[in-house]
Design a protein around this motif. Structure first.
Motif, PDB file in Angstrom:
ATOM      1  N   THR A  18       0.833  -1.206   0.000  1.00  0.00           N
ATOM      2  CA  THR A  18       0.000   0.000   0.000  1.00  0.00           C
ATOM      3  C   THR A  18       0.864   1.251   0.000  1.00  0.00           C
ATOM      4  N   THR A  19       0.327   2.327  -0.540  1.00  0.00           N
ATOM      5  CA  THR A  19       1.015   3.617  -0.451  1.00  0.00           C
ATOM      6  C   THR A  19       0.848   4.244   0.938  1.00  0.00           C
ATOM      7  N   SER A  20      -0.037   3.696   1.752  1.00  0.00           N
ATOM      8  CA  SER A  20      -0.219   4.189   3.124  1.00  0.00           C
ATOM      9  C   SER A  20       0.897   3.654   4.017  1.00  0.00           C
ATOM     10  N   SER A  21       1.115   4.365   5.128  1.00  0.00           N
ATOM     11  CA  SER A  21       2.194   3.971   6.048  1.00  0.00           C
ATOM     12  C   SER A  21       1.674   2.945   7.044  1.00  0.00           C
ATOM     13  N   MET A  22       1.265   1.786   6.525  1.00  0.00           N
ATOM     14  CA  MET A  22       0.664   0.752   7.362  1.00  0.00           C
ATOM     15  C   MET A  22       1.718  -0.094   8.063  1.00  0.00           C
ATOM     16  N   GLY A  23       3.001   0.089   7.725  1.00  0.00           N
ATOM     17  CA  GLY A  23       4.022  -0.796   8.282  1.00  0.00           C
ATOM     18  C   GLY A  23       3.760  -2.216   7.830  1.00  0.00           C
ATOM     19  N   SER A  24       4.105  -3.202   8.665  1.00  0.00           N
ATOM     20  CA  SER A  24       3.690  -4.588   8.427  1.00  0.00           C
ATOM     21  C   SER A  24       2.424  -4.800   9.229  1.00  0.00           C
ATOM     22  N   SER A  25       1.371  -5.212   8.552  1.00  0.00           N
ATOM     23  CA  SER A  25       0.102  -5.374   9.250  1.00  0.00           C
ATOM     24  C   SER A  25      -0.705  -6.493   8.613  1.00  0.00           C
ATOM     25  N   LEU A  26      -1.743  -6.905   9.321  1.00  0.00           N
ATOM     26  CA  LEU A  26      -2.677  -7.893   8.782  1.00  0.00           C
ATOM     27  C   LEU A  26      -4.040  -7.241   8.613  1.00  0.00           C
TER      28      LEU A  26
ATOM     29  N   CYS B 251     -10.146 -20.140   5.992  1.00  0.00           N
ATOM     30  CA  CYS B 251      -9.319 -19.281   6.833  1.00  0.00           C
ATOM     31  C   CYS B 251      -8.421 -18.464   5.914  1.00  0.00           C
ATOM     32  N   GLY B 252      -8.283 -17.191   6.222  1.00  0.00           N
ATOM     33  CA  GLY B 252      -7.411 -16.392   5.366  1.00  0.00           C
ATOM     34  C   GLY B 252      -7.193 -15.002   5.901  1.00  0.00           C
ATOM     35  N   VAL B 253      -5.977 -14.514   5.715  1.00  0.00           N
ATOM     36  CA  VAL B 253      -5.648 -13.142   6.111  1.00  0.00           C
ATOM     37  C   VAL B 253      -4.895 -12.461   4.978  1.00  0.00           C
ATOM     38  N   VAL B 254      -4.969 -11.150   4.977  1.00  0.00           N
ATOM     39  CA  VAL B 254      -4.158 -10.326   4.078  1.00  0.00           C
ATOM     40  C   VAL B 254      -2.944  -9.817   4.851  1.00  0.00           C
ATOM     41  N   ILE B 255      -1.777  -9.936   4.243  1.00  0.00           N
ATOM     42  CA  ILE B 255      -0.601  -9.233   4.759  1.00  0.00           C
ATOM     43  C   ILE B 255      -0.492  -7.931   3.976  1.00  0.00           C
ATOM     44  N   GLU B 256      -0.520  -6.823   4.680  1.00  0.00           N
ATOM     45  CA  GLU B 256      -0.551  -5.491   4.038  1.00  0.00           C
ATOM     46  C   GLU B 256       0.674  -4.714   4.508  1.00  0.00           C
ATOM     47  N   ILE B 257       1.517  -4.303   3.581  1.00  0.00           N
ATOM     48  CA  ILE B 257       2.786  -3.670   3.939  1.00  0.00           C
ATOM     49  C   ILE B 257       2.973  -2.370   3.165  1.00  0.00           C
TER      50      ILE B 257
ATOM     51  N   ILE C  99      10.361  -3.511   1.656  1.00  0.00           N
ATOM     52  CA  ILE C  99       9.059  -4.188   1.566  1.00  0.00           C
ATOM     53  C   ILE C  99       9.268  -5.701   1.397  1.00  0.00           C
ATOM     54  N   ILE C 100      10.254  -6.076   0.603  1.00  0.00           N
ATOM     55  CA  ILE C 100      10.566  -7.500   0.425  1.00  0.00           C
ATOM     56  C   ILE C 100      10.929  -8.130   1.775  1.00  0.00           C
ATOM     57  N   ASP C 101      11.807  -7.457   2.523  1.00  0.00           N
ATOM     58  CA  ASP C 101      12.233  -7.988   3.822  1.00  0.00           C
ATOM     59  C   ASP C 101      11.050  -8.137   4.772  1.00  0.00           C
ATOM     60  N   GLN C 102      10.190  -7.130   4.798  1.00  0.00           N
ATOM     61  CA  GLN C 102       9.037  -7.184   5.705  1.00  0.00           C
ATOM     62  C   GLN C 102       8.081  -8.305   5.298  1.00  0.00           C
ATOM     63  N   THR C 103       7.951  -8.521   3.991  1.00  0.00           N
ATOM     64  CA  THR C 103       7.061  -9.581   3.515  1.00  0.00           C
ATOM     65  C   THR C 103       7.602 -10.951   3.924  1.00  0.00           C
ATOM     66  N   ILE C 104       8.914 -11.143   3.758  1.00  0.00           N
ATOM     67  CA  ILE C 104       9.524 -12.422   4.141  1.00  0.00           C
ATOM     68  C   ILE C 104       9.329 -12.674   5.638  1.00  0.00           C
ATOM     69  N   LEU C 105       9.610 -11.654   6.433  1.00  0.00           N
ATOM     70  CA  LEU C 105       9.517 -11.790   7.891  1.00  0.00           C
ATOM     71  C   LEU C 105       8.098 -12.182   8.314  1.00  0.00           C
ATOM     72  N   THR C 106       7.112 -11.525   7.729  1.00  0.00           N
ATOM     73  CA  THR C 106       5.724 -11.790   8.119  1.00  0.00           C
ATOM     74  C   THR C 106       5.288 -13.175   7.647  1.00  0.00           C
ATOM     75  N   LEU C 107       5.686 -13.523   6.423  1.00  0.00           N
ATOM     76  CA  LEU C 107       5.351 -14.846   5.894  1.00  0.00           C
ATOM     77  C   LEU C 107       5.961 -15.952   6.752  1.00  0.00           C
TER      78      LEU C 107
ATOM     79  N   SER D  28      20.218  -8.536  -3.621  1.00  0.00           N
ATOM     80  CA  SER D  28      19.324  -9.620  -4.065  1.00  0.00           C
ATOM     81  C   SER D  28      18.421 -10.032  -2.914  1.00  0.00           C
ATOM     82  N   SER D  29      17.487 -10.922  -3.208  1.00  0.00           N
ATOM     83  CA  SER D  29      16.550 -11.374  -2.176  1.00  0.00           C
ATOM     84  C   SER D  29      17.262 -12.133  -1.066  1.00  0.00           C
ATOM     85  N   ILE D  30      18.431 -12.699  -1.352  1.00  0.00           N
ATOM     86  CA  ILE D  30      19.152 -13.412  -0.291  1.00  0.00           C
ATOM     87  C   ILE D  30      20.295 -12.573   0.282  1.00  0.00           C
ATOM     88  N   GLY D  31      20.319 -11.278  -0.069  1.00  0.00           N
ATOM     89  CA  GLY D  31      21.273 -10.384   0.566  1.00  0.00           C
ATOM     90  C   GLY D  31      22.588 -10.207  -0.173  1.00  0.00           C
ATOM     91  N   ASP D  32      22.744 -10.825  -1.347  1.00  0.00           N
ATOM     92  CA  ASP D  32      23.937 -10.559  -2.158  1.00  0.00           C
ATOM     93  C   ASP D  32      23.943  -9.086  -2.571  1.00  0.00           C
TER      94      ASP D  32
END
Lengths: 305, 305
Positions: A107-115, A158-164, A176-184, B249-253
């Motif tokens: 999102t363009t909003s400053s939602m951080g990592s959220s569900l 069952c289902g949730v949205v990850i919104e970053i 955003i990639i890092d936050q997505t990996i962490l939340t996943l 990269s996605s793995i930090g390279d």
């Protein structure tokens, strides 16, 4: 019956490109994301919109799962066709059925990592409580708004949205990639703990439940007259009180929040919501006790085989 | 002959919505922007793309002013048609001719308030020196790249781009509106001073001249393999030296900048440039003495009537 599988969806909106990029990288490097041996089906929600660099072609895929669209054969919209296709593939009666879906958004909003959780289904709230207990992230509980419906995750048990965010549309950002990996990875870890019956639920879940949405002030032709006030821009999840500035005009006229109730704005200035006439949404904080029903529901869903 | 007029263009790219919104507000409140009695023609560059919420329909309008497009009648692209139309209206031989053009843009890159000048035309450099002397803003001198040409402002005797960011595509931000007004008013103030012959030029102009552009590292299928390194994201205009991280990269390279020459990156991670295979451009700082030729050129252009 193929046993428990998680459906992961990226690119439900074709101009949210971080999660699709992550999927592409992940397919080349299977170790990129720790799934804790959870079986995963990855799918691009709206590949044609992704290709076109647009949110959607005909209509919003994440509003296309309403039963009136799915049951009617009359719609020619690509996204309604795609919604049916995703259900035929990975719905409960699908060829490769999944019981739980995680839909990855930005999102363009400053939602951080959220569900985002839609309504108060026991399984969704149980899963959200576990992810929040691990990561401490806020949860937007969307409910009671008949103008917005047909969300993807509602078509699975069952289902949730990850919104970053914030991230511009059509832009790759390493953060955003890092936050997505962490939340996943937190999702997989918690699901694995349910599967292995080593789970320890928290005692409560904090949600920000939807009160309503506010459009930009517009003129009689529907043109936006005021934009988000600079002191509110980027302040998602922060309570505001009577007298807080909401909007500002080009000549500096300010519109203030005028109710007595303290509220918490979210999705402030999401670019894609301008067309939905939403400048921001308002929520209130609720502390919910974690119920046995939530735990049982998740256990039944995940340990069915 | 109608005398000196400034052409102001907003929405040359249809997903850069702040300047078009400002024009709309301005048309309702003529006092919103101080023009210092300069005659102004306001025009939306690409109204159809603006309506569609896209950068362009068929091709980039701000690459459609190349002579091979304008002289050939074969192109069916909307933007080439629109380029001809804008020239027929406001070109030097147009029905309402303008001698100087200011083209208002925004970017997802952290360019702040800046100007882009194409090549080293005396009139452009003279105008840029005056605006820089008033506001202190950086100037990107774009030249010597044959892969990118046909820019709008090159079709007028004098013209600059005002480039402001960061802002997501298709998003209104009060900060961007304010910066656009401030920069526009500086342009009018300086033009008015030339017109009244009360101008006082600075002794020098600092430009960041284009060296080259760098694409994202891609795989053999053309897919992006690395994104902008977080420590470079948002660091436009700041010099980097050998060893500075460029991509991750996605793995930090990490991929580092490896040349000995200190360079200054601009347009880092502009969303619209992914398709142009530009992840960032490199510049070097140059200090140019302000020449009498620049002053004479501007005086001739503005005081011709």
């Amino acid at each position: 019956m193929t046993g428990f599988q998680v459906l992961l969806v990226a690119g439900t909106h074709g101009n949210e490109i971080n999660a699709p990029w992550l999927f592409d990288q992940w397919s080349r490097q299977p170790e990129l994301i720790k799934t804790n041996q959870i079986r995963v089906c990855r799918v691009l929600g709206n590949p044609q919109a992704l290709q076109a660099g647009k949110r959607y072609l005909d209509c919003d895929l994440n509003r296309s799962f309403a039963s009136e669209y799915l049951l009617s054969s009359s719609s020619q919209d690509y996204e309604v066709h795609r919604a049916r296709e995703l259900l035929a593939l990975h719905g409960q009666e699908g060829s490769s059925p999944c019981q739980l879906v995680i839909d990855l958004h930005s999102t363009t909003s400053s939602m951080g990592s959220s569900l985002v959780v839609y309504g108060r289904r026991a399984s969704d709230l149980g899963l959200a409580s576990l992810i929040q207990a691990q990561l401490g992230i806020p949860i937007y509980l969307y409910e009671g708004d008949q103008t917005q419906k047909g969300f993807l995750v509602e078509s699975w048990p069952c289902g949730v949205v990850i919104e970053i965010g914030p991230v511009p549309q059509s832009l790759l950002l390493a953060r955003i990639i890092d936050q997505t990996i962490l939340t996943l990875e937190a999702c997989f870890k918690q699901i694995a703990r349910i599967k292995s019956r080593t789970i320890d639920f928290p005692s409560q879940l904090i949600v920000h439940s939807h009160i309503g949405s506010l459009d930009f002030p517009r003129d009689t032709n529907g043109n936006i007259k005021y934009c988000i006030h600079p002191s509110l821009q980027g302040q998602d999840w922060k309570p505001i009180q009577k007298g807080a500035p909401l909007f500002i005009s080009s000549i500096g006229d300010t519109i203030y929040y005028e109710n007595d109730e303290t509220i918490i704005p979210v999705f402030i200035n999401e670019a894609a919501y301008i067309e939905k006439h939403i400048a921001m949404s308002f929520t209130k904080k609720e502390v919910l006790p974690v119920l046995d029903e939530w735990k049982d529901s998740l256990d039944l869903l995940i340990n069915q085989d």
